[in-house]
Design a protein around this motif. Structure first.
Motif, PDB file in Angstrom:
ATOM      1  N   THR A  68     -35.553  -3.295 -19.324  1.00 55.21           N
ATOM      2  CA  THR A  68     -35.544  -2.749 -18.107  1.00 55.21           C
ATOM      3  C   THR A  68     -36.981  -2.695 -17.511  1.00 55.21           C
ATOM      4  O   THR A  68     -37.103  -2.771 -16.221  1.00 55.21           O
ATOM      5  N   ILE A  69     -38.057  -2.600 -18.169  1.00 57.00           N
ATOM      6  CA  ILE A  69     -39.307  -2.618 -17.474  1.00 57.00           C
ATOM      7  C   ILE A  69     -39.586  -3.879 -16.958  1.00 57.00           C
ATOM      8  O   ILE A  69     -40.263  -3.809 -15.806  1.00 57.00           O
ATOM      9  N   LYS A  70     -38.806  -5.019 -17.625  1.00 54.13           N
ATOM     10  CA  LYS A  70     -39.193  -6.091 -17.258  1.00 54.13           C
ATOM     11  C   LYS A  70     -38.438  -6.294 -15.568  1.00 54.13           C
ATOM     12  O   LYS A  70     -38.803  -6.896 -14.496  1.00 54.13           O
ATOM     13  N   VAL A  71     -37.233  -5.912 -15.471  1.00 53.97           N
ATOM     14  CA  VAL A  71     -36.346  -5.742 -14.251  1.00 53.97           C
ATOM     15  C   VAL A  71     -37.222  -5.033 -13.040  1.00 53.97           C
ATOM     16  O   VAL A  71     -37.412  -5.504 -12.090  1.00 53.97           O
ATOM     17  N   MET A  72     -37.803  -3.782 -13.624  1.00 56.53           N
ATOM     18  CA  MET A  72     -38.544  -2.806 -12.766  1.00 56.53           C
ATOM     19  C   MET A  72     -39.741  -3.540 -12.288  1.00 56.53           C
ATOM     20  O   MET A  72     -40.197  -3.316 -11.203  1.00 56.53           O
ATOM     21  N   SER A  73     -40.290  -4.329 -13.110  1.00 55.69           N
ATOM     22  CA  SER A  73     -41.814  -4.807 -12.668  1.00 55.69           C
ATOM     23  C   SER A  73     -41.380  -6.243 -11.920  1.00 55.69           C
ATOM     24  O   SER A  73     -42.472  -7.015 -11.634  1.00 55.69           O
ATOM     25  N   GLY A  74     -40.282  -6.701 -11.921  1.00 52.79           N
ATOM     26  CA  GLY A  74     -39.959  -8.115 -11.111  1.00 52.79           C
ATOM     27  C   GLY A  74     -39.978  -9.131 -11.872  1.00 52.79           C
ATOM     28  O   GLY A  74     -39.947 -10.192 -11.343  1.00 52.79           O
ATOM     29  N   PHE A  88     -38.876  -1.736  -2.022  1.00 55.12           N
ATOM     30  CA  PHE A  88     -38.682  -3.142  -2.423  1.00 55.12           C
ATOM     31  C   PHE A  88     -37.717  -3.402  -3.280  1.00 55.12           C
ATOM     32  O   PHE A  88     -37.306  -2.697  -4.222  1.00 55.12           O
ATOM     33  N   THR A  89     -37.078  -4.614  -3.482  1.00 55.13           N
ATOM     34  CA  THR A  89     -36.348  -5.158  -4.547  1.00 55.13           C
ATOM     35  C   THR A  89     -37.291  -5.870  -5.213  1.00 55.13           C
ATOM     36  O   THR A  89     -37.681  -6.917  -4.919  1.00 55.13           O
ATOM     37  N   PRO A  90     -37.727  -5.528  -6.670  1.00 52.67           N
ATOM     38  CA  PRO A  90     -38.822  -5.931  -7.108  1.00 52.67           C
ATOM     39  C   PRO A  90     -38.877  -7.653  -7.291  1.00 52.67           C
ATOM     40  O   PRO A  90     -39.700  -8.087  -7.241  1.00 52.67           O
ATOM     41  N   TRP A  91     -37.596  -8.081  -7.650  1.00 50.44           N
ATOM     42  CA  TRP A  91     -37.421  -9.483  -8.073  1.00 50.44           C
ATOM     43  C   TRP A  91     -37.391 -10.469  -6.777  1.00 50.44           C
ATOM     44  O   TRP A  91     -37.350 -11.513  -6.601  1.00 50.44           O
ATOM     45  N   VAL A  98     -45.476  -6.279  -6.223  1.00 51.79           N
ATOM     46  CA  VAL A  98     -46.406  -6.076  -7.681  1.00 51.79           C
ATOM     47  C   VAL A  98     -47.873  -5.598  -7.279  1.00 51.79           C
ATOM     48  O   VAL A  98     -48.510  -5.071  -8.130  1.00 51.79           O
ATOM     49  N   LYS A  99     -48.121  -5.663  -5.920  1.00 54.17           N
ATOM     50  CA  LYS A  99     -49.730  -5.107  -5.512  1.00 54.17           C
ATOM     51  C   LYS A  99     -49.691  -3.385  -5.891  1.00 54.17           C
ATOM     52  O   LYS A  99     -50.437  -2.780  -5.963  1.00 54.17           O
ATOM     53  N   ASN A 100     -48.290  -3.001  -5.990  1.00 56.35           N
ATOM     54  CA  ASN A 100     -48.296  -1.529  -5.819  1.00 56.35           C
ATOM     55  C   ASN A 100     -47.812  -1.056  -7.123  1.00 56.35           C
ATOM     56  O   ASN A 100     -47.654   0.223  -7.690  1.00 56.35           O
ATOM     57  N   ILE A 101     -47.970  -1.778  -8.230  1.00 56.37           N
ATOM     58  CA  ILE A 101     -47.539  -1.460  -9.674  1.00 56.37           C
ATOM     59  C   ILE A 101     -48.715  -1.960 -10.691  1.00 56.37           C
ATOM     60  O   ILE A 101     -49.404  -2.654 -10.309  1.00 56.37           O
TER      61      ILE A 101
END
Lengths: 329, 260
Positions: A68-74, A88-91, A98-101
């Motif tokens: 889940t974390i991997k999906v949410m972090s793209g 955003f849609t992460p992927w 990813v600039k925002n996380i």
């Protein structure tokens, strides 16, 4: 109502895993014909998180937390479902998103092993294109609250695990992300470091308004940091709510430990079960739905000469185990 | 690009932390190709010529490919060692950073000890040039530089392709060494000594011939006809790199949908 920052809708993800069986013969066979099994890592996961929340994401090993974390972090693209984080849609918009996380994988380092921490930080500054002025204020702030002054000029390999974790977290916050993903941030840390890391997570959440999502196996993390937990098991979301709610559902049991002047035989109180007994001490488990604590104590005092009484609620750990059991994971 | 140099400086610092190891590796890299070169030398000692190629002409070819190879092992090591990055799960880390994956992989590893091999090839280059009756012109110098530079592109392209394989399987990478190590060994000799199909393969599929054999003909004045064409041949190396990067992108997309 605060703005919804993270919104997951029906996220599913399955992996094709090659079957491996024991034995040389099978291993040789596998060179030619591979059998695959489909493992459903995530099944129809939906939840939303508002700005400024700290959410604990828990579940047994292999339940799908990291996926889940991997999906949410793209990092991963799900098979199905939608996920919107800060619009955003992460992927899809990986680099913009990813600039925002900030992401911390507790078991893996993002710092360069052989050089002083400050060098890693400066490289991160260039990777994230952080303006010099902002980098400086962020670094000063993080150095202060994480107490990194003495660590910055030490090579990473010479740091203790706790010191390193503090630097890792600082490194993932240099660019001032709005969301911080922590994958088992306290794993392997001693008690002092754990408390320091927790304290820090609280601080940045309060002062910077950073939304934090953390996975952990340490229920003390959860109790210290967050009120909301998401529990996942076998790829499905099992529970989404507060810990107090969880307590109400499962936490009707209390453990009463009594010390008394020496007494000849065990004493049974109706409505309780006796967990242990010795001539000077006994432990009872009480279901408060059936019998009141006060009643139990008064019954006890009629029969033995009480010296001391302690009443404990079940630790969150046990509530969780109970939840697991209920869902048969 | 400036970020690439930043990566380089931090990794140089790291490698210099272990000085003894660094010197030993560099020293080793200096001597390994010597055995190969000695083989070349003794072969010519015995036979004199190879299909009309003299020892120093082949040595020049050897040196150019050697320099290109050591430069690419130094600067594109990230792709060469990519399987460790995937196996260790550290590729995830690159994906949560707002830069292109290719740049980050390039920046993940440098192998500065390859300088040893570079120096060795450099010495052979100078020695060969010194013994060849070449009438130098500006165009020839440019061609020589292009040969080395574009050779780096080709090796890097192969490293990228090999790395891309890692997204599907971590096994089977030895196969790809046929292209890198095999290609290097092949391209150290002028291509016309081989069978026709080998020549075709290393000219049109993996254009090693375009950075060694063909422009070498020009430098050695063996060309009749359009000299410019031979001179600009090395640019085929750039053309090889572009599709490699494209394949890389496809690989990354595959990784993100399987997570393997």
């Amino acid at each position: 109502m605060k703005e919804r920052l993270i919104e997951l809708q029906g996220i599913s993800k399955s992996f094709k895993v090659a079957k491996r069986s024991a034995g040389l013969r099978q291993a040789v066979n596998a060179l030619f014909v591979r059998e695959h099994t489909i493992v459903e890592a995530l099944h129809n996961i939906s939840f939303s998180i508002s700005e400024g929340e700290i959410v604990g994401y828990i579940g047994p090993n292999g339940a799908g937390k990291s996926t889940t974390i991997k999906v949410m972090s793209g990092i991963l693209v799900p098979d199905d479902g939608s996920c919107t984080i800060m619009g955003f849609t992460p992927w899809k918009d990986r680099t913009a998103y990813v600039k925002n996380i900030g992401v911390v994988f507790g078991q893996r380092s993002q710092l360069w092993w052989d050089v002083p921490v400050i060098d890693s930080f400066e490289l991160l500054r260039d990777i994230y294109k952080i303006p010099v002025a902002r980098y400086k204020t962020n670094l000063d702030l993080l150095t202060d609250i994480l107490d990194l002054h003495s660590l910055l000029y030490t090579p990473v390999r010479q740091l203790s695990l706790g010191q390193r974790m503090r630097c890792e977290i600082a490194g993932s916050l240099l660019h001032g992300p709005k969301i911080l993903f922590l994958d088992e941030p306290t794993i392997g840390l001693d008690a002092v470091s754990k408390i320091a890391v927790r304290q820090f997570i609280k601080t940045i959440n309060k002062e910077q308004g950073v939304t934090v999502i953390l996975t952990t196996h340490d229920m003390q993390d959860i109790e210290a940091l967050t009120d909301r937990i998401l529990m996942i098991g076998k790829g499905t979301l099992l529970y989404d709510g507060t810990i107090s709610e969880l307590r109400r559902r499962f936490g009707t049991h209390r453990i009463i430990t009594v010390d008394y002047r020496e007494h000849a035989g065990p004493v049974d109180i109706p409505g309780t079960s006796r967990l242990s007994w010795s001539p000077e001490r006994a432990v009872y488990s009480v279901n408060t739905e059936h019998v009141l604590i006060a009643k139990v104590i008064s019954r006890l005092s009629e029969q033995v000469e009480l010296i001391d009484v302690t009443i404990e609620t079940k630790p969150v750990e046990e509530l969780i185990v109970q939840l697991y059991k209920e869902h048969q994971i | 690009m400036s970020l690439y140099f930043k990566y380089m400086s931090i990794l140089l610092k790291s490698q210099l932390q272990y000085r003894a190891s660094f010197w030993l590796l560099t020293f080793g890299q200096f001597f390994i190709p010597f055995s190969v070169f000695a083989g070349l030398y003794f072969m010519f000692e015995r036979f004199g010529h190879l299909r009309g190629w003299s020892f120093f002409q082949v040595a020049l070819c050897f040196a150019i490919i050697g320099m290109a190879y050591s430069l690419s092992e130094c600067f594109s090591r990230g792709f060469d060692a990519f399987s460790t990055l995937v196996a260790g799960g550290d590729f995830d880390r690159l994906l949560v950073r707002p830069r292109s994956t290719a740049l980050q992989v390039l920046g993940s590893r440098f192998e500065f000890s390859r300088v040893g091999r570079l120096i060795q090839s450099g010495i052979v280059l100078v020695w060969a040039l010194d013994n060849l009756p070449i009438t130098w012109s500006f165009a020839k110098v440019i061609t020589l530089i292009l040969m080395i530079g574009c050779g780096v592109f080709i090796f890097t392209g192969i490293f990228i392709l090999t790395a891309t394989l890692c997204f599907w399987t971590i096994q089977g990478l030895e196969l790809a060494n046929i292209l890198t190590d095999g290609g290097r060994e092949m391209a150290q000799y002028p291509l016309n000594i081989y069978q026709k199909w080998v020549t075709v393969f290393f000219t049109f599929i993996i254009p090693f011939g375009c950075v060694s054999y063909l422009p070498l003909l020009y430098i050695l004045d063996k060309v009749h006809g359009n000299k410019i064409l031979y001179m600009l041949m090395p640019l085929a190396g750039v053309l090889f790199l572009l599709p490699s990067l494209l394949v890389w992108q496809i690989g990354v997309r595959h990784y993100r949908s399987t997570g393997s």
